[in-house]
Design a protein around this motif. Structure first.
Motif, PDB file in Angstrom:
ATOM      1  N   ILE A 289      -0.166   4.222 -38.155  1.00 27.84           N
ATOM      2  CA  ILE A 289      -1.194   5.306 -37.896  1.00 27.84           C
ATOM      3  C   ILE A 289      -1.510   5.572 -36.736  1.00 27.84           C
ATOM      4  O   ILE A 289      -1.607   6.362 -35.990  1.00 27.84           O
ATOM      5  N   THR A 290      -1.570   4.285 -35.953  1.00 28.74           N
ATOM      6  CA  THR A 290      -1.706   4.176 -34.344  1.00 28.74           C
ATOM      7  C   THR A 290      -0.878   5.201 -33.697  1.00 28.74           C
ATOM      8  O   THR A 290      -0.957   6.083 -32.839  1.00 28.74           O
ATOM      9  N   ALA A 291       0.362   4.788 -34.262  1.00 20.96           N
ATOM     10  CA  ALA A 291       1.684   5.802 -33.533  1.00 20.96           C
ATOM     11  C   ALA A 291       1.574   7.159 -33.918  1.00 20.96           C
ATOM     12  O   ALA A 291       1.575   8.094 -32.922  1.00 20.96           O
ATOM     13  N   ALA A 292       1.005   7.598 -35.267  1.00 17.83           N
ATOM     14  CA  ALA A 292       1.029   9.106 -35.531  1.00 17.83           C
ATOM     15  C   ALA A 292      -0.069   9.524 -34.677  1.00 17.83           C
ATOM     16  O   ALA A 292      -0.021  10.622 -33.988  1.00 17.83           O
ATOM     17  N   GLU A 293      -1.084   9.115 -34.531  1.00 15.57           N
ATOM     18  CA  GLU A 293      -2.330   9.491 -33.843  1.00 15.57           C
ATOM     19  C   GLU A 293      -1.976   9.684 -32.297  1.00 15.57           C
ATOM     20  O   GLU A 293      -2.415  10.762 -31.641  1.00 15.57           O
TER      21      GLU A 293
ATOM     22  N   ARG B 134      -7.027  27.463 -26.162  1.00 11.81           N
ATOM     23  CA  ARG B 134      -7.043  26.666 -24.753  1.00 11.81           C
ATOM     24  C   ARG B 134      -8.094  25.604 -25.156  1.00 11.81           C
ATOM     25  O   ARG B 134      -8.025  24.176 -25.009  1.00 11.81           O
ATOM     26  N   GLN B 135      -9.369  26.104 -25.608  1.00  7.23           N
ATOM     27  CA  GLN B 135     -10.692  25.429 -25.652  1.00  7.23           C
ATOM     28  C   GLN B 135     -10.346  24.409 -26.898  1.00  7.23           C
ATOM     29  O   GLN B 135     -10.731  23.260 -26.989  1.00  7.23           O
ATOM     30  N   LEU B 136      -9.874  25.078 -28.017  1.00  4.33           N
ATOM     31  CA  LEU B 136      -9.639  24.151 -29.258  1.00  4.33           C
ATOM     32  C   LEU B 136      -8.712  22.809 -29.012  1.00  4.33           C
ATOM     33  O   LEU B 136      -9.014  21.987 -29.490  1.00  4.33           O
ATOM     34  N   TYR B 137      -7.492  23.258 -28.405  1.00  3.69           N
ATOM     35  CA  TYR B 137      -6.730  21.974 -28.360  1.00  3.69           C
ATOM     36  C   TYR B 137      -7.412  21.047 -27.121  1.00  3.69           C
ATOM     37  O   TYR B 137      -7.018  20.062 -27.562  1.00  3.69           O
ATOM     38  N   ALA B 138      -8.148  21.349 -26.325  1.00  2.00           N
ATOM     39  CA  ALA B 138      -8.732  20.691 -25.300  1.00  2.00           C
ATOM     40  C   ALA B 138      -9.694  19.631 -26.236  1.00  2.00           C
ATOM     41  O   ALA B 138      -9.912  18.524 -26.257  1.00  2.00           O
ATOM     42  N   GLU B 139     -10.475  20.560 -27.255  1.00  2.00           N
ATOM     43  CA  GLU B 139     -11.575  19.499 -27.819  1.00  2.00           C
ATOM     44  C   GLU B 139     -10.863  18.659 -28.683  1.00  2.00           C
ATOM     45  O   GLU B 139     -11.360  17.423 -29.173  1.00  2.00           O
ATOM     46  N   ILE B 140      -9.724  19.097 -29.569  1.00  2.00           N
ATOM     47  CA  ILE B 140      -9.176  18.073 -30.590  1.00  2.00           C
ATOM     48  C   ILE B 140      -8.398  17.263 -29.986  1.00  2.00           C
ATOM     49  O   ILE B 140      -8.223  15.924 -30.473  1.00  2.00           O
ATOM     50  N   ALA B 141      -7.930  17.715 -28.807  1.00  2.00           N
ATOM     51  CA  ALA B 141      -6.960  16.367 -27.946  1.00  2.00           C
ATOM     52  C   ALA B 141      -7.954  15.295 -27.815  1.00  2.00           C
ATOM     53  O   ALA B 141      -7.694  14.094 -27.819  1.00  2.00           O
ATOM     54  N   SER B 142      -9.307  15.675 -27.368  1.00  2.00           N
ATOM     55  CA  SER B 142     -10.091  14.665 -26.999  1.00  2.00           C
ATOM     56  C   SER B 142     -10.482  13.385 -28.198  1.00  2.00           C
ATOM     57  O   SER B 142     -10.715  12.492 -28.220  1.00  2.00           O
ATOM     58  N   ILE B 143     -10.439  14.322 -29.490  1.00  2.00           N
ATOM     59  CA  ILE B 143     -10.668  13.610 -30.528  1.00  2.00           C
ATOM     60  C   ILE B 143      -9.514  12.643 -31.114  1.00  2.00           C
ATOM     61  O   ILE B 143      -9.645  11.587 -31.669  1.00  2.00           O
ATOM     62  N   GLU B 144      -8.292  13.110 -30.775  1.00  2.00           N
ATOM     63  CA  GLU B 144      -7.083  12.365 -31.242  1.00  2.00           C
ATOM     64  C   GLU B 144      -7.107  11.195 -30.305  1.00  2.00           C
ATOM     65  O   GLU B 144      -6.697  10.147 -30.645  1.00  2.00           O
TER      66      GLU B 144
END
Lengths: 386, 248
Positions: free
Chosen positions: A194-198, A218-228
């Protein structure tokens, strides 16, 4: 499968040509969604193997040659696996597939995880990835005019989870307790997988986010990349930091064997199943080689770290009922340090962090305002109503 | 944002660094590879053609056309409605048009958003209401096509191979429409590409529908085609107005 007896293919007999690596892709339209899930998962695991290997090389002079040798073939395996994705997948459609991996694989892991604390961690992260799927589905519908279910194929629900806007936490609230030294092999395999997948999901969003012209995307990817990145911190912190590098390497190779073995057991496309079987044998070769290094340098028996037989294969199937139950029961859970707490007891550090990072508004909220997934896209709804 | 075309310090050409580029060219000329293209050959490399040929010969298709009979027992009903002809050809093209019209709604919405932002800074040859009417036409066409597929017993929510390919082709247009830095001219040019393709594709679909003896769809399809022809005229006219106005 007997992990210690089965020697697989010797490392010096492993090789791929460029054509093997850039082979025939799957069909986005005709292959099963879980074939794509398996491809993304195994690509993630191979890329994580490279990551671990490079870190190991920087810290271990005596292992450099073995690491370089195995890393080369794993890079080629990663290429062969990742190149199975066909070019008619838009980056956003592939994103939907990544979130399907996060939901379905994490849900499968959460149900089989023997350690109750780790199972809770997986359920906690799952509800956030479930929400990402909903937000990205809204973007796919509203930007590209496509139905996310063309990718999900009816296996995974599209509805709000724990709202992404509330998933931003202070770094200290993303760390979790590591598994103990006496954890089962299955617990260690799960945490590595699961670490590898995230990690890979994070890296993918960081690569494709700037390729979008639309500021909403661009904003959405920035936000969700931060959570990833938060998720990578969360899951990575589950791995026991007292393990030696060789122990980690041994476990990673065992996880790769487990991954390919599980994929081969469930694969519906015979051509792809052949690849899973071939690479499972390659990974057994890597594992066998690392077992030798483990004996040589640590003077220990690999059986101390690995169980002799692999656990039952990972399930690749819709976990809809489980996900719905977890959502109903745990959507209001929050983090306070390493603990999961009720909404009102969430850490003040995370609340303050969120207040600052969301000060200019929330991309994930804006993109999905009034979004109600409808088969055939939300533009189909007026037709249905008519 | 200033919406006009402006002179400035573009660094991409050889003239922006003439001495360096002269030196680079001399160096590259000294190190010419042994294999050179014959003077009468296109300099694109025969080797690339060989790879593309190999892959094209060996490739599997993008995917199949989803016919209801694969999962249910309705296939025979579709076949009987479409006579002895290959029903998947019509279903594929209907699915393609449906996907294209649906993307068209989103393209026009992006243009409306852009126009609303620029309207405060410059004169527009159209109103937001004009654009909304075009967007709503695309939505109406989408519904016509979804109804046609449903009435044939086909799945209007599936992505057909032609739909998947047209989405690849149109993806660059959405990038142009949603980029905050693009001008009205850039956006109208992107819409013109979409509308010209739309017009030609409706003509083809009408011929295919008539060939398949599905005359019940023809009045609505012809009306959609006439709409699209009007769209082409409008976009082309607006584009001409803006570009010529800017050049004066």
């Amino acid at each position: 499968m007997d992990l210690l007896e089965n020697k697989g293919v010797q490392i010096d007999k492993q090789s791929l040509t460029w054509k093997d690596m850039a082979g025939k892709p799957i069909s986005k339209l005709d292959d099963e969604a879980f074939t794509r899930v398996r491809i993304l998962l195994m690509n993630a695991l191979e890329l994580d193997a490279l990551r671990l290997s490079h870190m190991g090389m920087r810290m271990n002079n005596e292992l450099r040659q073995s690491l370089a040798q195995i890393r080369r073939i794993e890079q080629h395996q990663a290429t062969a696996v990742n190149w199975l994705l066909s070019a008619d997948h838009s980056p956003l459609e592939t994103t939907i597939a990544y979130e399907q991996v996060a939901v379905e694989v994490t849900a499968a892991v959460a149900q089989r995880e023997p350690d109750p604390y780790l199972a809770q961690v997986y359920r906690f992260g799952l509800l956030e990835d479930f929400d990402h799927l909903y937000r990205y589905s809204a973007l796919l519908d509203r930007l590209e005019g496509k139905d996310a279910n063309n990718i999900l194929q009816g296996h995974t629900d599209i509805a709000p989870g724990r709202p992404t806007v509330e998933g931003h936490r202070a770094p200290v609230d993303d760390l979790r307790l590591p598994h103990g030294r006496d954890a089962t092999l299955l617990t260690k395999l799960h945490a590595t997988l699961i670490t590898a997948a995230e990690y890979q999901t994070h890296d993918y969003y960081m690569t494709i986010g700037p390729m979008f012209a639309d500021p909403v995307a661009r904003q959405l990817y920035a936000e969700i990349a931060s959570i990833e990145e938060q998720h990578t911190t969360q899951y990575g912190s589950l791995l026991d930091p007292r393990q030696s590098f060789l122990e980690l390497w041994l476990l990673h190779e065992a996880t790769e064997v487990y991954g390919y073995y599980s994929c081969a057991q469930s694969e519906s496309n015979p051509r792809i199943r052949e690849m899973w079987e071939r690479f499972c044998d390659y990974e057994l070769g890597h594992l066998h080689h690392v077992c030798g290094l483990f004996r040589q340098y640590e003077k220990r028996d690999p059986a101390e770290v690995l169980a002799r037989t692999l656990p039952a294969p990972l399930e690749f199937k819709s976990q809809r009922d489980f996900v719905r139950d977890v959502l109903a029961a745990e959507v209001d859970l929050r983090a306070n340090g390493v603990d999961f707490v009720k909404l009102a007891r969430e850490s003040s550090l995370s609340r303050e962090y969120r207040r600052r990072i969301n000060a200019d508004g929330s991309p994930s909220t804006r993109v999905a305002t009034a979004y109600h997934w409808t088969s055939g896209t939300e533009l189909n709804r007026s037709l249905k109503a008519a | 944002m200033d919406d006009g075309t402006e002179p400035g310090f573009n660094r991409t050409g050889a003239q922006s660094s003439p001495l360096s580029v002269h030196s680079m060219q001399l160096y590259a000329d000294e190190r010419v590879p042994e294999e050179v293209s014959a003077p009468d050959e296109m300099p694109d490399g025969k080797e690339m053609a060989a790879v593309r040929c190999d892959y094209a010969v060996e490739a599997e298709r993008i995917g199949s056309v989803p016919m209801p009979g694969v999962l249910t027992s309705a296939f025979t009903a579709v076949v009987s409605k479409l006579g002895a002809r290959k029903p998947e050809v019509l279903v594929d093209k209907l699915g393609e048009r449906l996907a294209f019209e649906r993307i068209g709604v989103r393209l026009y919405q992006a243009l409306i958003d852009k126009a609303a932002a620029l309207a405060t800074q410059q004169r527009m040859p159209f109103s937001v209401d004009d654009l909304q009417r075009l967007r709503d036409d695309e939505l109406a066409h989408m519904h016509v096509l979804a109804s046609a597929l449903d009435s044939l017993g086909a799945d209007s929510t599936a992505q057909t191979p032609a739909a998947a390919v047209s989405a690849v082709a149109i993806s660059g247009l959405m990038q142009v429409l949603t980029d905050p830095r693009t001008t009205l001219v850039h956006c109208l040019e992107a819409m013109l590409i979409a509308e010209l393709a739309d017009d030609a594709s409706w003509e083809l679909l009408i011929s295919l529908t008539a060939e398949a003896d599905q005359d019940q769809f023809l009045p609505q399809f012809r009306s959609a085609r006439d709409n699209e022809k009007a769209h082409v005229r409008q976009i082309r006219g607006w584009l001409q107005t803006v570009v010529l106005g800017e050049a004066r």
